[in-house]
Scaffold this active site. Structure first.
Site, PDB file in Angstrom:
ATOM      1  N   PRO A 151      55.229 -33.895  21.425  1.00  0.00           N
ATOM      2  CG  PRO A 151      55.802 -31.724  22.092  1.00  0.00           C
ATOM      3  CD  PRO A 151      54.913 -32.905  22.448  1.00  0.00           C
ATOM      4  CB  CYS A 152      59.016 -37.297  20.444  1.00  0.00           C
ATOM      5  SG  CYS A 152      58.218 -37.970  18.992  1.00  0.00           S
ATOM      6  CG  HIS A 153      58.498 -32.644  16.383  1.00  0.00           C
ATOM      7  ND1 HIS A 153      57.266 -33.027  16.884  1.00  0.00           N
ATOM      8  CD2 HIS A 153      58.451 -31.298  16.245  1.00  0.00           C
ATOM      9  CE1 HIS A 153      56.502 -31.954  17.010  1.00  0.00           C
ATOM     10  NE2 HIS A 153      57.195 -30.888  16.648  1.00  0.00           N
TER      11      HIS A 153
END
Length: 182
Positions: free
Chosen positions: A137-139
DNA sequence: CGCGAATCATTGT
DNA sequence: ACAATGATTCGCG
């Protein structure tokens, strides 16, 4: 090596995987939108890829679709092929994987967490090359000043992904401190 | 606030 | 080897 396109509502997410023995390993996840048709991008990046009509794993379809819609879902990191990553990138991605659903962390926070407190920018570039968006989940990684920062699928998409997880972003595009995890 | 220097892993030459 | 390149950050004027 295989790929398929997963339809999530109106959007299409590309998925490249391989099978080592019986075990399915994800190689790459393509975010919806932007230039070129999905299949073209995939074949350009993975010349040896084969298309599959049927999905090879309904579980993974639902995992990706669910995550994209902001649902909370768990999966094991062994689903991903991390072996092509540099040590540094692997550390960054493993740490990013630990950010809880509905929470955010900062680039500098992650840097500190992996033992390179001054490498905030390098963390950013590592995340820019994240082969597994949505799954890793780089967001959920934002800037130290609370601004969203950049995102491969566009900052509008980063905002949507966070909001679907229940994160309220104020009118000026800043994430309130209450959502900070570290 | 805006601006520039600092910082650091990766990539191309 | 070395210079260039970023999903950043902090301090200064």
């Amino acid at each position: 090596m295989f790929y398929q396109v997963i339809k999530v509502g109106k959007d299409e997410i590309g998925l490249v995987w391989d099978e080592a023995g019986k075990k399915v390993r994800v190689e790459y996840v393509y975010l919806p939108g932007d230039k070129g048709k999905m299949a073209n991008r995939i074949v350009r990046d993975f010349p040896a890829v084969h298309k599959t009509q049927h999905s090879i794993s309904k579980d993974i379809d639902q995992l990706i679709a669910g995550l994209y819609n902001g649902q909370k879902k768990n999966f094991d990191l062994s689903l991903l092929n991390l072996s092509k990553l540099t040590d540094f990138s692997a550390k960054v991605l493993r740490q990013t994987y630990k950010i809880p659903h509905g929470k955010v962390a900062t680039y500098s926070g992650l840097a500190a967490k992996i033992g390179n407190p001054r490498a905030a920018r390098a963390v950013g570039t590592a995340l820019a090359d994240n082969p597994f968006p949505i799954l890793i989940p780089c967001h959920r990684v934002i800037r130290a000043d609370g601004q969203l920062g950049q995102f491969g699928g566009g900052s509008d998409m980063k905002k949507k992904l966070l909001e679907r997880e229940g994160i309220i972003i104020d009118p000026q595009g800043v994430v309130p401190l209450k959502h900070m995890s570290y």
